[in-house]
Scaffold this active site. Structure first.
Site, short mmCIF file in Angstrom:
data_model
loop_
_atom_site.label_atom_id
_atom_site.label_comp_id
_atom_site.label_asym_id
_atom_site.label_seq_id
_atom_site.Cartn_x
_atom_site.Cartn_y
_atom_site.Cartn_z
N SER A 189 0.83 -1.20 0.00
CA SER A 189 0.00 0.00 0.00
C SER A 189 0.88 1.26 0.00
CB SER A 189 -0.95 -0.08 1.21
OG SER A 189 -1.96 0.86 1.07
N ASP A 343 -9.99 -3.30 -5.45
CA ASP A 343 -9.08 -2.36 -4.80
C ASP A 343 -8.99 -1.09 -5.65
OD1 ASP A 343 -7.00 -1.03 -3.59
OD2 ASP A 343 -5.52 -2.62 -3.82
N HIS A 373 -8.13 -4.78 -0.91
CA HIS A 373 -6.98 -4.07 -0.39
C HIS A 373 -6.69 -4.42 1.08
CE1 HIS A 373 -3.99 -0.91 -0.70
NE2 HIS A 373 -4.24 -0.66 0.55
#
Ligand SMILES: *[C@@H]1O[C@H](CO)[C@@H](O)[C@H](O)[C@H]1NC(C)=O
Ligand SMILES: *[C@@H]1O[C@H](CO)[C@@H](O)[C@H](O)[C@H]1NC(C)=O
Length: 403
Positions: A189, A343, A373
């Site tokens: 991320s 995501d 995610h």
């Protein structure tokens, strides 16, 4: 009695409504995902309320997630774990106990959390590092860089860069028994964003003699210029990262000024003067056809030049690694890129995979069709998913072959 029962019934219905979030049907163990997502939403609502009342910044509220997940650095039979500092930045260090039988690999890891949350000591991140360290016999340095607010771009980048640079010195590598040809950066991320940016900066840094062998980018954020990619449109309300939260993370990376957040929410934050950068993040050009689907490309309406002047990070490749030229990409080490179907950041990773390949960099792109995610850190009860173990195993397997 009747009234109480009615209240109870209403409360249960309300709670059920709150907890229920429509999940894509291919997401396994939906209850774990739904409860986590409801807990996050509840915390987000409380934090919003607290911010409106002037009690605290929204992110300080969300940081409770980090706090409840923290675990002390605890060694086990395979790995020695300690909290220390490299170059003045706190890190959690994982050293394999097994006899090395030669020099070791090393992974410098950057946790996720939108540049605002997260900690190398969160249970999920501790487990990721521990498993990598144990399974491929690697030294893992997991970095606790400064977070926003109060620290904005480029503080996060500077911290992870200085730790990586410190670690790559030959005296330090040899102190930990690390092979200089087998060092990798990794992150998920926001941490994937930092890992990609560090890899780019290192190839141009004349002071660094040791070159990275690889980069592992797990559902990375790679550009802030266009927040209306097909993946943002398709997944605006999916767990655990709705579009509104990603917008908040991106804007908070640069500033707490709500003007930037509002501009980003309507995708009007890139000034006309920066139009020449848009082709670098043009999904209509870089996404494979099966990911473009039926979406129509629309060039974002130009934003205020004043905002971009005030927050130059908006157009900085250290924040948006997709802005690097092909000449720069060509020098990068091999990459593993994990993207998840459900995501908002899916297309960032998919575009980087295409751009790196076109620049001649060997890329393994794993697109997980049933994933959302953040799934990779769901590794221990109560936040444990078979999916989390599968994604982490894919990453470890790639490292075993490529590092
Ligand atoms: C130590 O390593 C072995 C072999 O990989 C594994 O089976 C065991 O679960 C590990 N122990 C811990 C505490 O992770
Ligand atoms: C984006 O790509 C499409 C197709 O490749 C092209 O028609 C369009 O002009 C591009 N727009 C920008 C702003 O790069």
């Amino acid at each position: 009695m009747g009234a109480r029962l009615l209240c109870l019934g209403l409360l249960a219905a309300l709670l059920g409504y709150y907890i229920y979030s429509p999940l894509p049907e291919d997401v396994a163990q939906p209850w774990t995902v739904m409860l986590t997502s409801a807990a996050l939403r509840a915390l987000a609502h409380l934090s919003e309320a607290a911010e409106l009342l002037g009690l605290m910044n929204y992110m300080e509220g969300l940081r409770l997630i980090t706090a409840v997940e923290l675990v002390a650095p605890t060694s086990d039979e395979n790995v020695t774990v300690t909290d220390t500092e490299f170059s003045g930045v706190p890190v959690r260090l994982f050293l394999p106990r097994r006899a090395p039988g030669g020099l070791r690999r090393a992974v410098v890891y950057f946790h996720g959390g939108g540049w605002c949350l997260g900690d190398a000591g969160m249970h999920g991140y501790d487990l990721v590092s521990r498993r990598i360290s144990n399974e491929i016999n690697a030294v893992v340095v997991s970095v606790n860089y400064r977070l926003a607010p109060p620290h904005h771009f480029p503080a996060q980048f500077e911290d992870v860069y200085s730790v990586t640079k410190f670690f790559l010195q030959s005296e330090v590598l040899s102190q930990y028994g690390v092979d200089p040809e087998r060092v990798c950066v990794a992150g998920d991320s926001a941490g994937g964003n930092l890992a990609a940016a560090v890899a780019q900066q290192l190839v141009e840094d004349p002071e660094v003699k040791t070159k990275l062998r690889a980069q592992l980018l797990i559902y990375p954020a790679l550009q802030v210029l266009d927040l209306d990619l097909p993946s943002y449109r398709d997944n605006a309300e999916k767990p655990l990262l709705p579009r509104s939260l990603m917008v908040r993370f991106w804007s908070e990376y640069f500033t707490s000024d709500p003007a930037l957040r509002e501009a980003m929410a309507s995708n009007r934050h890139v000034p006309a003067e920066a139009a020449q950068l848009l082709p670098l993040v043009n999904w209509s050009r870089w996404l494979p056809a099966e990911m473009r689907r039926a979406h129509a490309y629309a060039r974002a309406a130009p934003g205020s030049a004043e905002l971009a002047r005030r927050y130059p990070g908006l157009l900085d490749p250290r924040a948006s690694p997709l802005l690097a030229s092909e000449a720069r990409l060509r020098r990068l080490p091999r990459a593993f890129i994990l993207t998840c179907e459900h995501d908002v950041l899916r297309d960032d990773g998919a575009m980087y995979a295409v751009r790196l390949r076109e620049a001649g960099v060997p890329v393994t792109h794993l697109h997980a069709k049933d994933a959302f995610h953040g799934a990779m850190t769901f590794l221990a009860w109560p936040l444990e998913l078979a999916l989390g173990h599968r994604l982490l195993s894919a990453c470890v397997g790639w490292l075993r072959e490529n590092l």
